[in-house]
Scaffold this active site. Sequence first.
Site, mmCIF file in Angstrom:
data_model
loop_
_atom_site.group_PDB
_atom_site.id
_atom_site.type_symbol
_atom_site.label_atom_id
_atom_site.label_comp_id
_atom_site.label_asym_id
_atom_site.label_seq_id
_atom_site.Cartn_x
_atom_site.Cartn_y
_atom_site.Cartn_z
ATOM 1 N N ARG A 35 -3.817 -14.042 18.686
ATOM 2 C CA ARG A 35 -4.168 -14.944 17.396
ATOM 3 C C ARG A 35 -2.944 -15.236 16.702
ATOM 4 N NH1 ARG A 35 -7.643 -12.286 12.465
ATOM 5 N NH2 ARG A 35 -5.907 -11.009 12.338
ATOM 6 N N ASP B 157 -17.458 -14.752 2.205
ATOM 7 C CA ASP B 157 -16.352 -14.000 2.236
ATOM 8 C C ASP B 157 -15.395 -15.002 2.508
ATOM 9 O OD1 ASP B 157 -14.213 -12.684 3.510
ATOM 10 O OD2 ASP B 157 -15.516 -10.989 4.112
ATOM 11 N N PHE C 188 -16.345 -9.955 10.350
ATOM 12 C CA PHE C 188 -15.559 -8.622 10.329
ATOM 13 C C PHE C 188 -16.407 -7.475 9.903
ATOM 14 C CE2 PHE C 188 -12.507 -5.766 8.546
ATOM 15 C CZ PHE C 188 -11.398 -5.832 9.701
ATOM 16 N N TYR D 185 -4.153 -10.190 0.483
ATOM 17 C CA TYR D 185 -2.849 -9.815 1.383
ATOM 18 C C TYR D 185 -2.711 -10.656 2.415
ATOM 19 C CZ TYR D 185 -6.790 -7.149 3.310
ATOM 20 O OH TYR D 185 -7.714 -6.520 3.853
ATOM 21 N N LYS D 186 -3.575 -11.691 2.594
ATOM 22 C CA LYS D 186 -3.386 -12.674 3.739
ATOM 23 C C LYS D 186 -2.565 -13.726 3.060
ATOM 24 C CE LYS D 186 -7.494 -10.989 5.980
ATOM 25 N NZ LYS D 186 -7.006 -10.192 6.678
#
Length: 403
Positions: A378, A204, A135, A229-230
């Site tokens: 996605r 990560d 990312f 938050y995922k």
Amino acid sequence: MPDVPELRERAAELDAADELAKLREQFVLDEVVYLDGNSLGALPVGVPGRVDDVVRRQWGELRIRSWEESGWWTAPERIGDRIAPLVGAAPGQIVVGDSTSVNVFKALVGAVRLVGDGRDGRSGRNEILVDATTFPTDGYIAASAARLTGCELRPLEPAEVPGAVGPRTAAVLLNHVDYRTGRLHDLPSLTSAIHDAGALAVWDLCHSAGALPVGLDEHGVDLAVGCTYKYLNGGPGSPAYLYVRGDLQDRFDSPLPGWNSHADPFGMSPSYAPAPGALRGRVGTPDILSMLALEAALEVWEDVSIDAVRAKSLALTDFFLECVAAYVTGGRVESITPSAHAERGSQVALRCPDAGEVMKRLIERGVVGDFRHPDVLRFGFTPLYVGFGDVERAARVLGETLG
């Protein structure tokens, strides 16, 4: 487009047999098929009431007394211990707070300082390896950390790490799951290769924590970071976390030594003395509102087996790929997510020439995924609230949209 009633029947059978299906009622959901939990998890039903209590009673009535009486002060490490079993860590190694980006910076600079302190014969290392497919923020932070520590930065594919890591390498920053493709990288073998070269591994976990087993302690990971938050459903902008392996904590030298990580934070000393253990990963005053919302969200995980979550994740993604093959005209989309279970996270990425417009049309029809430039659809599968009926419907609507 072919009609395949057998798939709908099988979806109903799979949902009826699903041991995790009852967890869906613990989330605020509607008739939309929500397959974007790998960007923002759904709202757990217990969070609004908890936030209301924090605002009205703890802040509104107790006010400053809540730092002690409501446990505000110990929230970062207390909530860290709630996350720990989800990533395979013993208590006392995770502290919650700050953003993922800030924690990547702390972890990476801290790792370089750990290998550069002259112990274990590892001084003189001046190279950081970083996942070239990461990312973007991780890459930006790694570049800044390299400048700050006087290291050379080398971006490369994760598969290239075993052949590239060497006597100059201080630290390697890798993503456990690729955010675009959903590819799961081999954390155990890559960590072992990094250690064999005398370097430290920084992982990560943003796209794996809460979706699959990680095994931080089991595999000897040195440092790790992740968002909440995922798949952990902590809410937009909820605080991230930092893992520092227990035997490294007394030497971990954070580049952000804030007053909250001081051994005596209220002593107001002009000189810094780090707190023991994971606490030295703290920086400033904890963000209490979002942190306690996260704590409420994590209650959903009581008595939930991460192995059961992983098994359902693989079943969901397998079924989605099967449904896509049945409903979507051949050649219209191409899966870029690995088919092998050992290499797959909890999402499916489909390459589609007009992906941006297709996703807009899917959302209009009640199937929410997301689009990644230039041509990727996605779909994220959160096993706590996504069912097999959702999967069949999403693939069917995709086929109708493309047909």
